[in-house]
Design a protein around this motif. Structure first.
Motif, PDB file in Angstrom:
ATOM      1  N   GLY A   6       0.826  -1.213   0.000  1.00 32.18           N
ATOM      2  CA  GLY A   6       0.000   0.000   0.000  1.00 32.18           C
ATOM      3  C   GLY A   6       0.856   1.256   0.000  1.00 32.18           C
ATOM      4  N   ARG A   7       0.307   2.261  -0.632  1.00 33.33           N
ATOM      5  CA  ARG A   7       0.932   3.592  -0.608  1.00 33.33           C
ATOM      6  C   ARG A   7      -0.182   4.582  -0.266  1.00 33.33           C
ATOM      7  NH1 ARG A   7       4.964   1.161  -0.702  1.00 33.33           N
ATOM      8  NH2 ARG A   7       6.624   1.125  -2.244  1.00 33.33           N
ATOM      9  N   ILE A   8       0.017   5.302   0.838  1.00 31.03           N
ATOM     10  CA  ILE A   8      -0.962   6.325   1.223  1.00 31.03           C
ATOM     11  C   ILE A   8      -0.221   7.657   1.323  1.00 31.03           C
ATOM     12  CG2 ILE A   8      -2.583   7.088   3.017  1.00 31.03           C
ATOM     13  CD1 ILE A   8      -2.836   4.058   3.798  1.00 31.03           C
TER      14      ILE A   8
ATOM     15  N   ASN B 199       2.628   8.656   4.092  1.00 32.07           N
ATOM     16  CA  ASN B 199       3.415   9.893   4.085  1.00 32.07           C
ATOM     17  C   ASN B 199       2.531  11.103   3.798  1.00 32.07           C
ATOM     18  OD1 ASN B 199       6.304   8.862   4.293  1.00 32.07           O
ATOM     19  ND2 ASN B 199       5.548   7.640   2.567  1.00 32.07           N
ATOM     20  N   THR B 200       3.124  12.277   3.984  1.00 30.03           N
ATOM     21  CA  THR B 200       2.415  13.512   3.641  1.00 30.03           C
ATOM     22  C   THR B 200       3.276  14.357   2.709  1.00 30.03           C
ATOM     23  OG1 THR B 200       3.305  14.586   5.615  1.00 30.03           O
ATOM     24  CG2 THR B 200       1.114  13.665   5.813  1.00 30.03           C
TER      25      THR B 200
ATOM     26  N   THR C 257       8.632   6.185   5.105  1.00 33.49           N
ATOM     27  CA  THR C 257       7.291   6.166   5.712  1.00 33.49           C
ATOM     28  C   THR C 257       7.256   7.065   6.939  1.00 33.49           C
ATOM     29  OG1 THR C 257       5.408   4.756   6.251  1.00 33.49           O
ATOM     30  CG2 THR C 257       7.548   4.099   7.205  1.00 33.49           C
ATOM     31  N   GLY C 258       6.094   7.630   7.192  1.00 36.97           N
ATOM     32  CA  GLY C 258       5.956   8.582   8.307  1.00 36.97           C
ATOM     33  C   GLY C 258       6.649   9.897   8.013  1.00 36.97           C
ATOM     34  N   ALA C 259       6.943  10.120   6.735  1.00 42.16           N
ATOM     35  CA  ALA C 259       7.706  11.314   6.355  1.00 42.16           C
ATOM     36  C   ALA C 259       6.795  12.394   5.775  1.00 42.16           C
ATOM     37  CB  ALA C 259       8.775  10.939   5.329  1.00 42.16           C
TER      38      ALA C 259
END
Ligand code: CAA
Length: 247
Positions: free
Chosen positions: A134-136, A180-181, A234-236
């Motif tokens: 997954g990629r969010i 990520n954002t 991730t979480g970046a």
């Protein structure tokens, strides 16, 4: 990367459109979701993109509603399969200083910009866990980081996206899912067109690169985070703001 199913909320908007094109260019099946009341515009958008060589799919959804988001994902699952890539790009502004802001202006911005992240992501997360991929990527804003006069609602919602994403990144890190954002600065779209010209000019003066950004600047960053090469990120958060805010 093999062909994936990519859902882009706010996909027919200024930034969303370029994200859809970028993911299509990467070879994915792309579904843009649009507000049900904007159906005619969405069909026009689809037709115009098709004329440019982009065969994009559209689905109605009010992402501020949990129920509507569930129906969206159900429909995508039936037509295209499980969602592998989710880009949360739906967002609105309703700027006013707090003294003048009505509860409805607070609620509408919080529900469209922040509740939506929960509403849609919640409906795809288990299927991503099941497939092991997954990629969010959620679109935040420079104003969620530095704050902006007249945007207590918008800045609060955009700041909330960081917390959500960093927690979810930890919860699903071992399942092949990255979260990520991307935080745009002032990008040329209808949203920034709505800022009174004088105020907009004074904001642009504060941007070190000396100009507003283009929607493609954001789409390229999102496209990278959605790619195979970004598996260890991730979480970046990626700032794409012309140097307006560095932290
Ligand atoms: N800093 C300090 N004072 C400011 C100010 C600022 N940045 N901007 C306005 N003021 C002053 C005004 O001059 C006014 O002063 P006086 O009372 O002395 O006349 C006072 O603050 C209050 O102004 P208003 O009563 O007119 O305030 P308002 O509640 O009607 O709201 C506003 C004004 C709509 C917020 C207007 O300032 C504005 O449009 N600002 C721009 C907001 C903005 O940047 N939005 C970004 C939209 S795009 C986006 O969000 C995308 C993204 O992710 C980057």
């Amino acid at each position: 990367m093999s062909k994936k199913v990519a859902l882009v909320t706010g996909g027919t908007g200024g930034i969303g459109t370029e994200v859809c094109k970028e993911l299509y260019d990467q070879g994915h099946i792309v579904i843009a979701c649009y507000l049900p009341v904007e159906e005619q515009q969405a069909y026009q958008w689809q037709k115009s993109l098709s004329e440019q060589g982009y065969e994009l799919n559209i689905e109605p959804c009010d992402v501020a509603s949990y129920e509507s988001s569930g129906k969206l994902v159900e429909s995508i699952n039936q037509k295209y399969g499980t969602v592998d890539i989710l880009v949360n790009a739906a967002g609105i502004t309703n700027d006013k200083t707090l003294s003048k802001m009505e509860p409805e202006q607070w609620k509408s911005v919080l529900s469209t910009n922040l509740d939506s992240i929960f509403n849609v992501t919640k409906h795809v997360i288990d299927q991503m866990k099941d497939t092991g991929f997954g990629r969010i990527v959620s679109v935040s804003s420079v104003n969620g980081q530095k704050g902006q006069f007249g945007q207590t609602n918008y800045s609060a919602a955009k700041a909330g996206i960081y917390g959500f994403s960093k927690v979810l990144a930890q919860e699903v890190a071992r399942k092949g899912i990255t979260v990520n954002t991307v935080s745009p600065g002032y990008i040329k779209t209808n949203m920034t067109d709505a800022i009174p010209e004088e105020i907009r000019n004074s904001i642009v003066e504060q941007i070190p690169v000396g100009r507003m950004g283009e929607p493609t600047d954001i789409a390229k960053a999102i496209g990278f985070l959605c790619s195979e090469n970004a598996a260890y990120i991730t979480g970046a958060n990626i700032h794409v703001n012309g140097g307006m805010h560095m932290c």
